[in-house]
Write an enzyme that holds these catalytic residues in place. Structure first.
Site, PDB file in Angstrom:
ATOM      1  CG  HIS A 104      12.934  18.111  48.355  1.00  0.00           C
ATOM      2  ND1 HIS A 104      13.330  18.808  47.240  1.00  0.00           N
ATOM      3  CD2 HIS A 104      12.049  18.918  49.000  1.00  0.00           C
ATOM      4  CE1 HIS A 104      12.733  19.982  47.199  1.00  0.00           C
ATOM      5  NE2 HIS A 104      11.950  20.068  48.269  1.00  0.00           N
TER       6      HIS A 104
ATOM      7  CB  CYS B 248      10.632  21.537  50.920  1.00  0.00           C
ATOM      8  SG  CYS B 248       8.972  20.838  51.123  1.00  0.00           S
TER       9      CYS B 248
END
Length: 215
Positions: A174, A190
């Site tokens: 992301h 992440c």
């Protein structure tokens, strides 16, 4: 088997040799190639105004660029080299598009192994996991019901969701609200990219693409 020998195809600066300052900052002096300035300018046709990246604050090794990369993986595969803080999109013919990334601040928080892109989302809603809320309730508990997409959303303008065995792993590729942390171990697990880079990667990668995360 994947070779980690890399050879830059394009130089990001107009001078071949550039000095870098401490903590990944580019020293004052070398002129930045206008193509890179344009690459990291405000993207068009977005519902929110994404800030341009001040490339003087980001070491050139984290800028998006095509590199020579020997791999047995098929074109379209994403290879995440967590220790090197690089993500490669295999192109075939011995080349890959390379992106700088930020990764989990602790090894225990980092995904390892193989997965696939289970879904993709533009300006996604962010919801902290129950583990994140338990670890740091003061920081995350207020967002337990989710934070809509926007400039304050930590997922940034795009998210690619990693699935394994048909199930969400809760790890994502992301964007970020902190572009100058790329190249460091800073996330909750992440893989984060600069916003302009995750938009570029999102446009190149279909749902179902294979992902290999090296550790």
């Amino acid at each position: 088997m994947i070779s980690r020998r890399l050879f830059m195809i394009g130089l990001p600066l107009t001078l071949a040799a550039c000095a870098t300052g401490g903590r990944g900052r580019v020293a004052e002096g070398p002129m930045i190639n206008p193509e890179y300035v344009a690459m990291y300018s405000t993207p068009l046709n977005e519902p929110f105004l994404i800030a341009p990246v001040d490339l003087r604050r980001v070491d050139p090794q984290w800028w998006r660029q095509q590199v020579e990369y020997a791999s047995t993986e098929k074109p379209g595969t994403i290879v995440v080299d967590t220790p090197a803080h690089h993500l490669y999109l295999i192109e075939g013919g011995g080349t890959a598009m390379r992106y700088g990334i930020g990764v989990g601040r602790e090894e225990a928080l980092q995904f390892k192994g193989q997965a696939s892109i289970g879904r993709k989302a533009e300006w996604p809603t962010w919801t902290p996991t129950q583990n994140m809320i338990r670890r740091d309730p003061e920081r995350y508990a207020d967002y337990a019901s989710g934070l809509p997409g926007g400039l304050d959303n930590p997922l940034g303008p795009r998210a690619l969701y990693l699935y394994k065995g048909g199930r969400d792993t809760y790890f994502r590729l992301h964007g970020t609200t902190e572009p100058y942390t790329i190249g460091t171990n800073v996330s909750s697990g992440c893989i984060r990219l600069m916003n302009q880079d995750v938009i570029d990667l999102y446009g190149r990668v279909p749902t179902g693409a294979r992902v290999v995360v090296l550790s």
